[in-house]
Scaffold this motif. Structure first.
Motif, PDB file in Angstrom:
ATOM      1  N   ALA A 176      43.099  35.739  33.886  1.00  0.00           N
ATOM      2  CA  ALA A 176      44.530  35.567  32.872  1.00  0.00           C
ATOM      3  C   ALA A 176      45.654  35.861  33.430  1.00  0.00           C
ATOM      4  O   ALA A 176      46.810  35.196  33.109  1.00  0.00           O
ATOM      5  N   LEU A 177      45.653  36.467  34.592  1.00  0.00           N
ATOM      6  CA  LEU A 177      46.954  36.574  35.417  1.00  0.00           C
ATOM      7  C   LEU A 177      47.391  35.408  36.107  1.00  0.00           C
ATOM      8  O   LEU A 177      48.509  35.251  36.489  1.00  0.00           O
ATOM      9  N   ARG A 231      37.866  38.081  34.732  1.00  0.00           N
ATOM     10  CA  ARG A 231      38.736  37.769  33.641  1.00  0.00           C
ATOM     11  C   ARG A 231      40.154  38.067  33.583  1.00  0.00           C
ATOM     12  O   ARG A 231      40.965  37.265  33.347  1.00  0.00           O
ATOM     13  N   LYS A 232      40.244  39.453  33.881  1.00  0.00           N
ATOM     14  CA  LYS A 232      41.509  39.758  34.047  1.00  0.00           C
ATOM     15  C   LYS A 232      42.620  39.140  34.946  1.00  0.00           C
ATOM     16  O   LYS A 232      43.797  38.585  34.823  1.00  0.00           O
ATOM     17  N   LYS A 256      34.466  41.730  33.729  1.00  0.00           N
ATOM     18  CA  LYS A 256      35.846  42.112  33.318  1.00  0.00           C
ATOM     19  C   LYS A 256      37.177  42.006  34.116  1.00  0.00           C
ATOM     20  O   LYS A 256      38.301  41.438  33.935  1.00  0.00           O
ATOM     21  N   ARG A 257      37.045  42.554  35.292  1.00  0.00           N
ATOM     22  CA  ARG A 257      38.000  42.128  36.395  1.00  0.00           C
ATOM     23  C   ARG A 257      38.284  40.732  36.625  1.00  0.00           C
ATOM     24  O   ARG A 257      39.446  40.473  36.800  1.00  0.00           O
TER      25      ARG A 257
END
Length: 143
Positions: free
Chosen positions: A141-142, A137-138, A134-135
């Motif tokens: 995305a940034l 992916r985040k 999840k991290r």
């Protein structure tokens, strides 16, 4: 080494030595070395993670559970069974195995007092891996 039946005598002995070291450390950290070392035993039980038997001073752990779960789960089971040992040998026992004295010993020492691990709980490694994914992916995305 995927099943209990394929574990060699040498590996079984090493596992028992490792459990004995864990027991010694936990005895010192959680119980101020007030417990006497019990007989440590590996069982083939698939239904019971561990068991303390006061009459024979035997602390049993499930070999299938040890081989299929993270080591931290084994340590938690060991701590749980040591709490039973403490209630029996230091506090004089109680009528119910998971009674008030046991609950208090566990609460004071941060030991899981449940009688079994939740069957549907995700493995700790999987939970940590999910957080990492999840991290990532985040962060992507940034970017």
């Amino acid at each position: 080494m995927s099943s209990a039946s394929t574990l060699s005598a040498e590996l079984t002995a090493k596992l028992l030595r490792r459990l004995a070291r864990e027991w010694e450390e936990l005895n010192w950290m959680l119980f101020r070395s007030r417990l006497k070392r019990p007989l440590l035993e590996l069982t083939r039980s698939e239904r019971t993670l561990g068991q303390w038997r006061a009459g024979t001073r035997t602390l049993s752990l499930s070999l299938p559970a040890i081989l299929s779960r993270p080591w931290l789960d084994t340590v938690e089971t060991l701590k749980h069974e040591m709490a039973h040992q403490f209630v029996d040998e230091v506090l004089g026992g109680e009528a119910r195995p998971h009674g008030p004295a046991f609950q208090e010993v566990c609460r004071q020492r941060g030991i899981d007092a449940r009688t079994s691990a939740p069957a549907e709980a995700p493995q700790r490694a999987e939970v940590a891996e999910d957080r990492v994914i999840k991290r990532i992916r985040k962060l992507l995305a940034l970017a």
